[in-house]
Design a protein around this motif. Structure first.
Motif, PDB file in Angstrom:
ATOM      1  N   PHE A  61       0.795  -1.227   0.000  1.00 60.65           N
ATOM      2  CA  PHE A  61       0.000   0.000   0.000  1.00 60.65           C
ATOM      3  C   PHE A  61       0.829   1.279   0.000  1.00 60.65           C
ATOM      4  O   PHE A  61       0.324   2.337  -0.367  1.00 60.65           O
ATOM      5  N   GLY A  62       2.089   1.172   0.410  1.00 62.45           N
ATOM      6  CA  GLY A  62       2.937   2.351   0.516  1.00 62.45           C
ATOM      7  C   GLY A  62       2.967   3.193  -0.748  1.00 62.45           C
ATOM      8  O   GLY A  62       2.625   4.386  -0.711  1.00 62.45           O
ATOM      9  N   PRO A  63       3.331   2.582  -1.877  1.00 65.75           N
ATOM     10  CA  PRO A  63       3.426   3.374  -3.094  1.00 65.75           C
ATOM     11  C   PRO A  63       2.107   4.039  -3.468  1.00 65.75           C
ATOM     12  O   PRO A  63       2.083   5.196  -3.904  1.00 65.75           O
ATOM     13  N   GLU A  64       1.011   3.334  -3.239  1.00 65.30           N
ATOM     14  CA  GLU A  64      -0.317   3.876  -3.529  1.00 65.30           C
ATOM     15  C   GLU A  64      -0.569   5.150  -2.727  1.00 65.30           C
ATOM     16  O   GLU A  64      -0.947   6.186  -3.273  1.00 65.30           O
ATOM     17  N   ILE A  65      -0.339   5.027  -1.422  1.00 61.51           N
ATOM     18  CA  ILE A  65      -0.597   6.153  -0.531  1.00 61.51           C
ATOM     19  C   ILE A  65       0.304   7.318  -0.901  1.00 61.51           C
ATOM     20  O   ILE A  65      -0.129   8.468  -1.002  1.00 61.51           O
ATOM     21  N   TYR A  66       1.549   6.964  -1.130  1.00 63.14           N
ATOM     22  CA  TYR A  66       2.537   7.999  -1.409  1.00 63.14           C
ATOM     23  C   TYR A  66       2.203   8.737  -2.705  1.00 63.14           C
ATOM     24  O   TYR A  66       2.289   9.959  -2.782  1.00 63.14           O
ATOM     25  N   VAL A 113      -0.683   9.164  -4.156  1.00 67.90           N
ATOM     26  CA  VAL A 113      -1.823  10.059  -4.007  1.00 67.90           C
ATOM     27  C   VAL A 113      -1.418  11.334  -3.275  1.00 67.90           C
ATOM     28  O   VAL A 113      -1.705  12.449  -3.716  1.00 67.90           O
ATOM     29  N   LEU A 114      -0.737  11.135  -2.157  1.00 65.45           N
ATOM     30  CA  LEU A 114      -0.383  12.298  -1.343  1.00 65.45           C
ATOM     31  C   LEU A 114       0.594  13.205  -2.056  1.00 65.45           C
ATOM     32  O   LEU A 114       0.439  14.426  -2.047  1.00 65.45           O
ATOM     33  N   SER A 115       1.570  12.606  -2.691  1.00 66.95           N
ATOM     34  CA  SER A 115       2.601  13.444  -3.293  1.00 66.95           C
ATOM     35  C   SER A 115       2.082  14.153  -4.535  1.00 66.95           C
ATOM     36  O   SER A 115       2.734  15.036  -5.067  1.00 66.95           O
ATOM     37  N   SER A 116       0.869  13.749  -4.983  1.00 61.61           N
ATOM     38  CA  SER A 116       0.316  14.441  -6.146  1.00 61.61           C
ATOM     39  C   SER A 116      -0.141  15.846  -5.767  1.00 61.61           C
ATOM     40  O   SER A 116      -0.328  16.691  -6.609  1.00 61.61           O
ATOM     41  N   PHE A 117      -0.359  16.092  -4.481  1.00 56.27           N
ATOM     42  CA  PHE A 117      -0.769  17.457  -4.140  1.00 56.27           C
ATOM     43  C   PHE A 117       0.021  18.085  -2.998  1.00 56.27           C
ATOM     44  O   PHE A 117      -0.241  19.191  -2.597  1.00 56.27           O
ATOM     45  N   THR A 118       0.962  17.336  -2.466  1.00 57.86           N
ATOM     46  CA  THR A 118       1.785  17.981  -1.442  1.00 57.86           C
ATOM     47  C   THR A 118       3.141  17.291  -1.400  1.00 57.86           C
ATOM     48  O   THR A 118       3.266  16.164  -1.839  1.00 57.86           O
ATOM     49  N   SER A 119       4.103  18.000  -0.860  1.00 56.87           N
ATOM     50  CA  SER A 119       5.395  17.336  -0.748  1.00 56.87           C
ATOM     51  C   SER A 119       5.484  16.710   0.637  1.00 56.87           C
ATOM     52  O   SER A 119       5.576  17.395   1.639  1.00 56.87           O
ATOM     53  N   LEU A 120       5.359  15.417   0.658  1.00 56.15           N
ATOM     54  CA  LEU A 120       5.398  14.696   1.929  1.00 56.15           C
ATOM     55  C   LEU A 120       6.568  13.724   1.925  1.00 56.15           C
ATOM     56  O   LEU A 120       6.942  13.182   0.894  1.00 56.15           O
ATOM     57  N   ASP A 121       7.044  13.512   3.099  1.00 58.79           N
ATOM     58  CA  ASP A 121       8.107  12.548   3.273  1.00 58.79           C
ATOM     59  C   ASP A 121       7.529  11.146   3.139  1.00 58.79           C
ATOM     60  O   ASP A 121       6.381  10.933   3.503  1.00 58.79           O
ATOM     61  N   TYR A 122       8.324  10.216   2.676  1.00 54.66           N
ATOM     62  CA  TYR A 122       7.809   8.847   2.569  1.00 54.66           C
ATOM     63  C   TYR A 122       7.530   8.263   3.960  1.00 54.66           C
ATOM     64  O   TYR A 122       6.764   7.325   4.117  1.00 54.66           O
ATOM     65  N   ASP A 123       8.137   8.867   4.990  1.00 52.85           N
ATOM     66  CA  ASP A 123       7.897   8.445   6.383  1.00 52.85           C
ATOM     67  C   ASP A 123       6.424   8.454   6.747  1.00 52.85           C
ATOM     68  O   ASP A 123       6.004   7.758   7.661  1.00 52.85           O
ATOM     69  N   PHE A 124       5.671   9.249   6.020  1.00 55.30           N
ATOM     70  CA  PHE A 124       4.261   9.346   6.334  1.00 55.30           C
ATOM     71  C   PHE A 124       3.574   7.986   6.185  1.00 55.30           C
ATOM     72  O   PHE A 124       2.641   7.656   6.907  1.00 55.30           O
ATOM     73  N   VAL A 125       4.060   7.205   5.262  1.00 58.12           N
ATOM     74  CA  VAL A 125       3.521   5.854   5.067  1.00 58.12           C
ATOM     75  C   VAL A 125       3.741   5.024   6.343  1.00 58.12           C
ATOM     76  O   VAL A 125       2.876   4.259   6.753  1.00 58.12           O
ATOM     77  N   ASP A 126       4.874   5.244   6.981  1.00 50.61           N
ATOM     78  CA  ASP A 126       5.146   4.562   8.258  1.00 50.61           C
ATOM     79  C   ASP A 126       4.115   4.953   9.302  1.00 50.61           C
ATOM     80  O   ASP A 126       3.654   4.132  10.075  1.00 50.61           O
ATOM     81  N   TYR A 127       3.768   6.230   9.283  1.00 49.14           N
ATOM     82  CA  TYR A 127       2.793   6.718  10.262  1.00 49.14           C
ATOM     83  C   TYR A 127       1.467   5.976  10.091  1.00 49.14           C
ATOM     84  O   TYR A 127       0.869   5.501  11.046  1.00 49.14           O
ATOM     85  N   ILE A 128       1.049   5.847   8.874  1.00 47.62           N
ATOM     86  CA  ILE A 128      -0.229   5.164   8.628  1.00 47.62           C
ATOM     87  C   ILE A 128      -0.106   3.682   8.974  1.00 47.62           C
ATOM     88  O   ILE A 128      -0.972   3.106   9.630  1.00 47.62           O
ATOM     89  N   GLY A 129       1.003   3.086   8.556  1.00 40.75           N
ATOM     90  CA  GLY A 129       1.213   1.657   8.818  1.00 40.75           C
ATOM     91  C   GLY A 129       1.308   1.338  10.300  1.00 40.75           C
ATOM     92  O   GLY A 129       1.026   0.225  10.722  1.00 40.75           O
ATOM     93  N   GLY A 130       1.695   2.337  11.109  1.00 39.08           N
ATOM     94  CA  GLY A 130       1.868   2.093  12.530  1.00 39.08           C
ATOM     95  C   GLY A 130       0.579   2.222  13.331  1.00 39.08           C
ATOM     96  O   GLY A 130       0.574   2.000  14.534  1.00 39.08           O
ATOM     97  N   ALA A 131      -0.505   2.548  12.684  1.00 42.39           N
ATOM     98  CA  ALA A 131      -1.764   2.745  13.410  1.00 42.39           C
ATOM     99  C   ALA A 131      -2.286   1.417  13.951  1.00 42.39           C
ATOM    100  O   ALA A 131      -2.025   0.369  13.379  1.00 42.39           O
ATOM    101  N   PRO A 132      -3.000   1.472  15.069  1.00 38.35           N
ATOM    102  CA  PRO A 132      -3.499   0.225  15.654  1.00 38.35           C
ATOM    103  C   PRO A 132      -4.453  -0.471  14.690  1.00 38.35           C
ATOM    104  O   PRO A 132      -5.214   0.178  13.990  1.00 38.35           O
ATOM    105  N   GLY A 133      -4.373  -1.790  14.673  1.00 44.41           N
ATOM    106  CA  GLY A 133      -5.294  -2.531  13.817  1.00 44.41           C
ATOM    107  C   GLY A 133      -4.666  -2.919  12.488  1.00 44.41           C
ATOM    108  O   GLY A 133      -4.944  -3.975  11.943  1.00 44.41           O
ATOM    109  N   ILE A 134      -3.778  -2.080  11.978  1.00 46.30           N
ATOM    110  CA  ILE A 134      -3.183  -2.341  10.668  1.00 46.30           C
ATOM    111  C   ILE A 134      -2.401  -3.653  10.680  1.00 46.30           C
ATOM    112  O   ILE A 134      -2.542  -4.491   9.797  1.00 46.30           O
TER     113      ILE A 134
END
Ligand SMILES: Nc1ncnc2c1ncn2[C@@H]1O[C@H](COP(=O)(O)OP(=O)(O)OP(=O)(O)O)[C@@H](O)[C@H]1O
Ligand SMILES: [Mg+2]
Length: 319
Positions: free
Chosen positions: A94-99, A101-122
């Motif tokens: 899912f990382g590349p997918e998320i990245y 989408v997000l990078s299409s409208f903002t400059s985000l670090d790839y670390d953001f994918v870690d943030y989402i992946g670290g959420a409970p339940g994932i």
């Protein structure tokens, strides 16, 4: 109900999950169940998702996170998966997918994918999904899953809620970002981003639903709880079964392990009496709907195929 797992010979499942509190003999029973079916010629995979590599110990060989044939057996394979590996698989998928989408409208670090992946339940969600892929991949007739101790199993049952809550939080976050950028009048790109993001999220929801449906289907999945005849064991079992009931998941078998058979000294007499007291409580509570299987305490630890097989014979005895 039959106090033996023999019934499972006639009602083949694709996935058998073994749960229970720490140290009660889950891995031992999972190994015995997997060995039993492999001896019947069913290609069987035993999975451990325990943080400590317990299968390697019991089968006396290095197993690790790749499927491996178990020595001294036929048709039996093992794999030990850690949450790190599962999280990495989630990110790969899912990382590349998320990245993107997000990078299409903002400059985000790839670390953001870690943030989402670290959420409970994932992690639990994806662990189940990964196991389902192994089940449905068609390579094995049966997958036996030795789950991590009880807390984990329970968390796993709360999974759809946790997961959806996480999605909600993530969605809110994205939407805030979205409105922020919309204010900056970058709406053309943004609209594109928003749409595909919702698509991704709905894909995740489908995944969660698919997994839950599979483990709810009694034709495909079976749960077995292992416990010990002590107050703690009884209490934990009550909690687990109550949770399972709430999630419309059926427990069909309860293995009561470490039972003292012959008491030839005062110490063992007292222990045996205590155990019998709790076995009776479990029977009163559950024997009308759950098969109670008693496994004796062996003089030695259970290691190696020969001793595991002894446990298989007890679990699958003719009744
Ligand atoms: N019936 C039995 N008789 C004698 N020893 C047993 C029996 N069942 C399990 N054991 C031993 O008890 C120990 C714990 O068993 P096991 O590793 O299967 O428990 P577990 O529930 O998987 O533990 P964990 O929660 O840490 O994963 C092992 O050394 C195993 O050999
Ligand atoms: Mg274990």
């Amino acid at each position: 109900m039959n106090p033996s797992l023999k019934r499972l010979d006639k009602e083949p499942k694709r996935l058998i999950m073994i749960g229970g509190k720490g140290g009660v003999g889950k891995t031992t029973c999972a190994a015995a169940i997997a060995l039993h079916f492999s001896l019947q010629g069913k290609k069987t995979l035993i999975i451990s998702s325990d943080p400590t590599p317990s299968l390697s110990d019991i089968f006396e060989m290095e197993i690790g996170d790749q499927e491996k044939p178990i020595k001294n057996t036929k048709d039996l394979y093992g794999i030990e998966i850690s949450s790190d590996v599962v999280l990495k698989k989630w990110k790969d998928r899912f990382g590349p997918e998320i990245y993107e989408v997000l990078s299409s409208f903002t400059s985000l670090d790839y670390d953001f994918v870690d943030y989402i992946g670290g959420a409970p339940g994932i992690e639990e969600e994806y662990m189940l999904n990964y196991i389902l892929e192994l089940v449905e991949g068609g390579q094995y007739d049966l997958v036996v899953w030795d789950t991590a101790p009880a807390g984990h199993t329970l968390r796993l049952l709360h999974l759809p809620q946790l997961f959806l809550k996480h999605l909600e939080a993530a969605t809110k976050f994205y939407m805030n970002l979205y409105s922020y950028f919309e204010k900056l009048k970058e709406s053309v790109k943004l609209r594109k981003g928003k749409r595909s993001l919702l698509e991704i999220i709905s894909g995740w929801e489908d995944l969660a639903e698919k997994v839950v449906n599979f483990i709810r289907d009694p034709q495909k999945s079976d749960f077995i709880i292992v416990t010990i005849p002590e107050a703690l064991g009884v209490r934990q079992t009550e909690r687990i079964i109550k949770d399972f009931d709430e999630y419309e998941l059926r427990v069909n078998h309860l293995i009561v392990n470490y039972i003292i058979q012959q008491a030839d000294c005062e110490f063992h007499k007292i222990r045996k009496e205590m155990q019998q007291h709790y076995i009776q409580i479990l029977k009163n509570q559950y024997s009308h709907r759950i098969g109670l299987i008693e496994v004796p305490l062996m003089p030695q630890e259970i290691k190696g195929v020969e001793r595991i097989n002894k446990i298989s014979e007890i679990l699958f005895k003719e009744v």
